[in-house]
Scaffold this motif. Structure first.
Motif, PDB file in Angstrom:
ATOM      1  N   GLU A   1       1.736   7.218 -26.594  1.00  0.00           N
ATOM      2  CA  GLU A   1       1.885   7.905 -27.875  1.00  0.00           C
ATOM      3  C   GLU A   1       0.940   9.100 -28.008  1.00  0.00           C
ATOM      4  OE1 GLU A   1       1.557   5.131 -31.114  1.00  0.00           O
ATOM      5  OE2 GLU A   1       3.052   3.761 -30.259  1.00  0.00           O
ATOM      6  N   TYR A   2      -0.218   9.036 -27.342  1.00  0.00           N
ATOM      7  CA  TYR A   2      -1.225  10.085 -27.524  1.00  0.00           C
ATOM      8  C   TYR A   2      -1.509  10.895 -26.255  1.00  0.00           C
ATOM      9  CZ  TYR A   2      -2.261   8.685 -32.260  1.00  0.00           C
ATOM     10  OH  TYR A   2      -2.167   8.439 -33.612  1.00  0.00           O
ATOM     11  N   ALA A   3      -0.732  10.676 -25.203  1.00  0.00           N
ATOM     12  CA  ALA A   3      -0.980  11.387 -23.948  1.00  0.00           C
ATOM     13  C   ALA A   3      -0.886  12.900 -24.117  1.00  0.00           C
ATOM     14  CB  ALA A   3       0.001  10.908 -22.876  1.00  0.00           C
ATOM     15  N   ALA A   4       0.076  13.369 -24.905  1.00  0.00           N
ATOM     16  CA  ALA A   4       0.262  14.812 -25.082  1.00  0.00           C
ATOM     17  C   ALA A   4      -0.914  15.460 -25.813  1.00  0.00           C
ATOM     18  CB  ALA A   4       1.558  15.087 -25.835  1.00  0.00           C
ATOM     19  N   GLU A   5      -1.719  14.641 -26.508  1.00  0.00           N
ATOM     20  CA  GLU A   5      -2.901  15.163 -27.197  1.00  0.00           C
ATOM     21  C   GLU A   5      -4.159  15.051 -26.327  1.00  0.00           C
ATOM     22  OE1 GLU A   5      -3.512  14.180 -31.330  1.00  0.00           O
ATOM     23  OE2 GLU A   5      -1.449  13.441 -31.500  1.00  0.00           O
ATOM     24  N   ASN A   6      -3.973  14.649 -25.087  1.00  0.00           N
ATOM     25  CA  ASN A   6      -5.084  14.491 -24.149  1.00  0.00           C
ATOM     26  C   ASN A   6      -6.091  13.439 -24.609  1.00  0.00           C
ATOM     27  OD1 ASN A   6      -6.282  15.181 -21.645  1.00  0.00           O
ATOM     28  ND2 ASN A   6      -7.781  16.477 -22.674  1.00  0.00           N
ATOM     29  N   ILE A   7      -5.599  12.455 -25.351  1.00  0.00           N
ATOM     30  CA  ILE A   7      -6.426  11.293 -25.688  1.00  0.00           C
ATOM     31  C   ILE A   7      -6.010  10.181 -24.741  1.00  0.00           C
ATOM     32  CG2 ILE A   7      -7.091   9.621 -27.446  1.00  0.00           C
ATOM     33  CD1 ILE A   7      -6.319  11.709 -29.554  1.00  0.00           C
ATOM     34  N   ARG A   8      -6.919   9.802 -23.874  1.00  0.00           N
ATOM     35  CA  ARG A   8      -6.618   8.834 -22.830  1.00  0.00           C
ATOM     36  C   ARG A   8      -7.023   7.433 -23.274  1.00  0.00           C
ATOM     37  NH1 ARG A   8      -9.691   9.079 -19.017  1.00  0.00           N
ATOM     38  NH2 ARG A   8     -11.340  10.432 -19.808  1.00  0.00           N
ATOM     39  N   VAL A   9      -6.167   6.453 -22.998  1.00  0.00           N
ATOM     40  CA  VAL A   9      -6.431   5.066 -23.394  1.00  0.00           C
ATOM     41  C   VAL A   9      -6.166   4.155 -22.198  1.00  0.00           C
ATOM     42  CG1 VAL A   9      -6.060   3.321 -25.177  1.00  0.00           C
ATOM     43  CG2 VAL A   9      -5.482   5.706 -25.662  1.00  0.00           C
ATOM     44  N   ASN A  10      -7.197   3.447 -21.762  1.00  0.00           N
ATOM     45  CA  ASN A  10      -7.090   2.565 -20.600  1.00  0.00           C
ATOM     46  C   ASN A  10      -7.719   1.207 -20.894  1.00  0.00           C
ATOM     47  OD1 ASN A  10      -6.047   4.462 -18.373  1.00  0.00           O
ATOM     48  ND2 ASN A  10      -7.771   5.634 -19.219  1.00  0.00           N
ATOM     49  N   SER A  11      -7.382   0.226 -20.086  1.00  0.00           N
ATOM     50  CA  SER A  11      -7.973  -1.108 -20.245  1.00  0.00           C
ATOM     51  C   SER A  11      -8.748  -1.490 -18.993  1.00  0.00           C
ATOM     52  CB  SER A  11      -6.902  -2.166 -20.543  1.00  0.00           C
ATOM     53  OG  SER A  11      -5.954  -2.266 -19.493  1.00  0.00           O
ATOM     54  N   VAL A  12      -9.838  -2.225 -19.201  1.00  0.00           N
ATOM     55  CA  VAL A  12     -10.655  -2.746 -18.110  1.00  0.00           C
ATOM     56  C   VAL A  12     -10.595  -4.261 -18.153  1.00  0.00           C
ATOM     57  CG1 VAL A  12     -13.012  -2.952 -17.219  1.00  0.00           C
ATOM     58  CG2 VAL A  12     -12.162  -0.738 -18.007  1.00  0.00           C
ATOM     59  N   HIS A  13     -10.427  -4.867 -16.976  1.00  0.00           N
ATOM     60  CA  HIS A  13     -10.204  -6.306 -16.875  1.00  0.00           C
ATOM     61  C   HIS A  13     -11.302  -6.955 -16.020  1.00  0.00           C
ATOM     62  CE1 HIS A  13      -5.938  -6.046 -18.388  1.00  0.00           C
ATOM     63  NE2 HIS A  13      -6.233  -4.778 -18.130  1.00  0.00           N
ATOM     64  N   PRO A  14     -12.397  -7.382 -16.654  1.00  0.00           N
ATOM     65  CA  PRO A  14     -13.468  -8.035 -15.889  1.00  0.00           C
ATOM     66  C   PRO A  14     -13.040  -9.409 -15.383  1.00  0.00           C
ATOM     67  CG  PRO A  14     -14.253  -7.218 -18.020  1.00  0.00           C
ATOM     68  CD  PRO A  14     -12.762  -7.193 -18.056  1.00  0.00           C
ATOM     69  N   GLY A  15     -13.604  -9.766 -14.233  1.00  0.00           N
ATOM     70  CA  GLY A  15     -13.462 -11.129 -13.740  1.00  0.00           C
ATOM     71  C   GLY A  15     -14.644 -11.942 -14.227  1.00  0.00           C
ATOM     72  N   MET A  16     -15.222 -12.754 -13.361  1.00  0.00           N
ATOM     73  CA  MET A  16     -16.384 -13.555 -13.724  1.00  0.00           C
ATOM     74  C   MET A  16     -17.638 -12.690 -13.619  1.00  0.00           C
ATOM     75  SD  MET A  16     -14.937 -16.326 -14.506  1.00  0.00           S
ATOM     76  CE  MET A  16     -16.425 -17.267 -14.837  1.00  0.00           C
ATOM     77  N   ILE A  17     -18.247 -12.437 -14.772  1.00  0.00           N
ATOM     78  CA  ILE A  17     -19.409 -11.549 -14.834  1.00  0.00           C
ATOM     79  C   ILE A  17     -20.624 -12.336 -15.313  1.00  0.00           C
ATOM     80  CG2 ILE A  17     -20.319  -9.393 -15.747  1.00  0.00           C
ATOM     81  CD1 ILE A  17     -17.805  -9.036 -14.016  1.00  0.00           C
ATOM     82  N   TRP A  18     -21.778 -12.083 -14.697  1.00  0.00           N
ATOM     83  CA  TRP A  18     -23.005 -12.822 -14.984  1.00  0.00           C
ATOM     84  C   TRP A  18     -23.680 -12.282 -16.247  1.00  0.00           C
ATOM     85  CZ3 TRP A  18     -24.298 -17.420 -13.984  1.00  0.00           C
ATOM     86  CH2 TRP A  18     -25.624 -17.856 -13.927  1.00  0.00           C
ATOM     87  N   THR A  19     -23.055 -12.550 -17.397  1.00  0.00           N
ATOM     88  CA  THR A  19     -23.589 -12.131 -18.691  1.00  0.00           C
ATOM     89  C   THR A  19     -24.471 -13.228 -19.270  1.00  0.00           C
ATOM     90  OG1 THR A  19     -21.685 -13.070 -19.844  1.00  0.00           O
ATOM     91  CG2 THR A  19     -21.525 -10.757 -19.155  1.00  0.00           C
ATOM     92  N   ASP A  20     -25.149 -12.928 -20.372  1.00  0.00           N
ATOM     93  CA  ASP A  20     -25.960 -13.941 -21.052  1.00  0.00           C
ATOM     94  C   ASP A  20     -25.107 -15.148 -21.433  1.00  0.00           C
ATOM     95  OD1 ASP A  20     -28.252 -12.493 -20.824  1.00  0.00           O
ATOM     96  OD2 ASP A  20     -28.260 -11.734 -22.880  1.00  0.00           O
TER      97      ASP A  20
END
Length: 255
Positions: free
Chosen positions: A176-195
């Motif tokens: 919907e917003y590609a023509a306005e040069n607003i980029r939208v992507n998703s990141v998919h973490p696996g098992m991450i050593w967070t708190d």
């Protein structure tokens, strides 16, 4: 490759935990020159994280934020603009994990999971897209999903539904917003050593061994691994990338 985020203004939600993905992302972007605005429902801790960045010599501010509240998003966006005059990057990181087999998940559990993990991304994107569109200079939005938004994992039905929703929601609004040069992507973490991960495994070494054995790289990732991917997607080096999904999981979903 040196990522350049100089003169960029970034808003990162869910950034109160010193060992979490939100703060790792904020720190990585600050190191590349971005000015950072942190939010979290935990006001005391998120203000401390902003102070941490300031002590490192970075420009950072913070405020309390309930990401499920539409009015709160208006307040936060107003504060970002009043402070920095613009918004270039939005990272929808805030989220929770309501885990359990479907027979044990109550309607209240389900509603809470989708409200925090999916409704918040909708509200954040609405607010961010509106601001970036008004500015007319494009922008980058990164939504945090999960490997559980790509593959089935027993005991994660509600969580997986929310993260799978984030994945396809991201693709739709990217178009919907590609023509306005607003980029939208998703990141998919696996098992991450967070708190959060450390607390969950502290009293169960056997569980940790089983999890890491199932990862092709034989180790959990670090929060900085996610932060680096997000910083790249926020930068102009990723100027032709939108509507895409990026898996950072040590090879888990490639099996």
């Amino acid at each position: 490759m040196m990522i350049d985020l100089n003169d960029k203004v970034a808003l990162v939600t869910g950034a109160a935990s010193a060992g979490g993905l939100g703060f790792a992302t904020a720190k990585k972007m600050a190191e590349q020159g971005a000015r950072i605005f942190l939010t979290d429902i935990d006001e005391t801790s998120v203000l401390e994280r902003a102070e941490d960045l300031q002590k490192m010599g970075f420009e950072a501010r913070a405020m309390a934020h309930d990401v499920t509240d539409e009015a709160a998003w208006k307040d936060v966006m107003g504060s970002v603009i009043n402070t920095y005059g613009k918004l270039d990057i939005l990272v929808n990181n805030a989220g929770i994990a309501v885990l359990g087999m479907i027979k044990d998940i109550t309607k209240a559990d389900w509603d809470k999971q989708l409200k925090v993990n999916l409704d918040s991304v909708y509200l954040g994107c609405k607010a961010g897209l509106d601001q970036m569109s008004q500015q007319g200079n494009g922008g980058s939005i990164i939504n945090l999903s999960s490997v559980a938004g790509l593959i089935g994992v027993p005991g994660t039905a509600a969580y997986a539904a929310s993260k799978g929703g984030v994945r396809l929601f991201t693709k739709s609004i990217a178009l919907e917003y590609a023509a306005e040069n607003i980029r939208v992507n998703s990141v998919h973490p696996g098992m991450i050593w967070t708190d959060m991960q450390k607390v969950a495994i502290a009293d169960n070494k056997e569980q940790y061994d089983l999890i890491t054995a199932a990862i092709p790289m034989k180790r959990m990732g670090e929060p900085e691994d996610i932060g680096s991917m997000i910083a790249f997607l926020a930068s102009d080096d990723a100027k032709y990338i939108t509507g895409a999904e990026f898996v950072v999981d040590g090879g888990m979903v490639a099996q």
